[in-house]
Scaffold this active site. Sequence first.
Site, PDB file in Angstrom:
ATOM      1  N   ASP A   1      49.908  64.338  33.840  1.00  0.00           N
ATOM      2  CA  ASP A   1      51.024  63.661  32.958  1.00  0.00           C
ATOM      3  C   ASP A   1      50.337  63.342  31.953  1.00  0.00           C
ATOM      4  OD1 ASP A   1      53.280  62.164  33.182  1.00  0.00           O
ATOM      5  OD2 ASP A   1      52.202  60.695  33.089  1.00  0.00           O
ATOM      6  N   SER A   2      51.226  62.828  30.666  1.00  0.00           N
ATOM      7  CA  SER A   2      50.584  62.324  29.437  1.00  0.00           C
ATOM      8  C   SER A   2      50.544  61.075  29.924  1.00  0.00           C
ATOM      9  CB  SER A   2      52.189  62.007  28.705  1.00  0.00           C
ATOM     10  OG  SER A   2      53.046  60.947  29.486  1.00  0.00           O
TER      11      SER A   2
ATOM     12  N   TYR B   1      53.608  61.338  25.255  1.00  0.00           N
ATOM     13  CA  TYR B   1      53.816  62.629  24.481  1.00  0.00           C
ATOM     14  C   TYR B   1      55.519  62.857  23.633  1.00  0.00           C
ATOM     15  CZ  TYR B   1      50.143  64.833  27.365  1.00  0.00           C
ATOM     16  OH  TYR B   1      49.082  65.770  27.627  1.00  0.00           O
ATOM     17  N   GLY B   2      56.120  61.786  24.408  1.00  0.00           N
ATOM     18  CA  GLY B   2      57.841  61.837  23.730  1.00  0.00           C
ATOM     19  C   GLY B   2      57.631  62.136  22.162  1.00  0.00           C
TER      20      GLY B   2
ATOM     21  N   CYS C   1      54.462  65.649  34.368  1.00  0.00           N
ATOM     22  CA  CYS C   1      54.850  65.298  33.047  1.00  0.00           C
ATOM     23  C   CYS C   1      56.724  65.752  32.886  1.00  0.00           C
ATOM     24  CB  CYS C   1      53.778  65.149  32.086  1.00  0.00           C
ATOM     25  SG  CYS C   1      54.502  64.158  30.673  1.00  0.00           S
ATOM     26  N   ASN C   2      57.244  65.127  32.507  1.00  0.00           N
ATOM     27  CA  ASN C   2      58.606  66.112  31.965  1.00  0.00           C
ATOM     28  C   ASN C   2      58.910  66.303  30.824  1.00  0.00           C
ATOM     29  OD1 ASN C   2      59.575  63.173  33.482  1.00  0.00           O
ATOM     30  ND2 ASN C   2      61.142  64.489  34.142  1.00  0.00           N
TER      31      ASN C   2
ATOM     32  N   CYS D   1      62.196  61.309  33.491  1.00  0.00           N
ATOM     33  CA  CYS D   1      60.879  60.776  32.725  1.00  0.00           C
ATOM     34  C   CYS D   1      59.591  60.014  33.657  1.00  0.00           C
ATOM     35  CB  CYS D   1      61.195  59.729  31.435  1.00  0.00           C
ATOM     36  SG  CYS D   1      59.675  59.213  31.426  1.00  0.00           S
ATOM     37  N   THR D   2      58.623  60.211  33.522  1.00  0.00           N
ATOM     38  CA  THR D   2      57.978  59.861  34.796  1.00  0.00           C
ATOM     39  C   THR D   2      57.891  58.133  34.994  1.00  0.00           C
ATOM     40  OG1 THR D   2      55.976  59.849  32.912  1.00  0.00           O
ATOM     41  CG2 THR D   2      56.056  61.974  34.779  1.00  0.00           C
ATOM     42  N   HIS D   3      58.596  57.479  34.365  1.00  0.00           N
ATOM     43  CA  HIS D   3      58.225  56.197  34.197  1.00  0.00           C
ATOM     44  C   HIS D   3      59.338  55.658  34.670  1.00  0.00           C
ATOM     45  CE1 HIS D   3      54.585  56.819  31.471  1.00  0.00           C
ATOM     46  NE2 HIS D   3      54.565  55.534  31.235  1.00  0.00           N
TER      47      HIS D   3
END
Length: 274
Positions: A10-11, A42-43, A73-74, A184-186
């Site tokens: 993931d980022s 990364y976004g 990570c999306n 998104c992972t968050h």
Amino acid sequence: MDPRPIGMFDSGVGGLTVLHECLVSHPNEDFIYLGDTGRFPYGPRSAKEIRSFAWQIASHLLSLDVKLLVVACNSATAAALPWLQEQLPASIIGAVHPESEAAAQTTRNRKIGVLATEATVASGSYERALLNLDAGLEIFSEPCPQLATMIQNGDVSSPEMVTAVREYAEPLKTAGADTVILGCTHYPLATPMLQRAFGRGVTLVNSAREIAREVGEVLERKGIANDREREGDYSFLCTGKVDAFVAVGARFLQMPFENVERVDITELERIGAI
Ligand code: DGL
């Protein structure tokens, strides 16, 4: 049966929401998680740059002999997944497809909202995945430039966070989406606030849970699951400061962190660009 570990990246620490779901669903598996905390977020980055990072990390994890690689990570999935699958001799799965499938099955009015980073929205990945499943869907995507960083900083209850969440939710509510992908992972960490913003009538699809479901299906169908009698093990790699990874990661995963090693970004860069 295959006793080798599953690699996941993931980022940063956000992918720990995916690891959490995998630990719940696949407690017999070993996992090696790499968080690119030294290059988070990364976004806001270009697809080309994210693809390079994903290539370096995927190559590094494959050199550790993993049986399956999960792009948690999306943003990295959106920028790089098909390309990684073409280039690398390994089974690689990612985000976007699993939660798109769940959303397409869930919606009743065929209007689906997507909340994600700028990079993920700009890629059009969710539109492609969803329309492949149901060409009649209407999709409304909203980039959320502040959300991941706010959540990462522990800001899950401030007035600024409430304002940002309401602002991002508004266009999807106006469009009448009855199902919203948390792309998104968050975002799973802000589920209560997001659910309040959308109301009870909207179903939130959590990509972490859907990726864990797909991991299980792949392990089962390929016959590469681990021995069910054993307890899985996990280790962590990060490209930023280990102390910071442990502190923030423990909040995401809610468990003590051991086995965290730093990977030098220059070492990853030596793997090369694409
Ligand atoms: N893991 C990233 C994602 O899911 C978090 C956000 C970021 O790195 O900008 O898109």
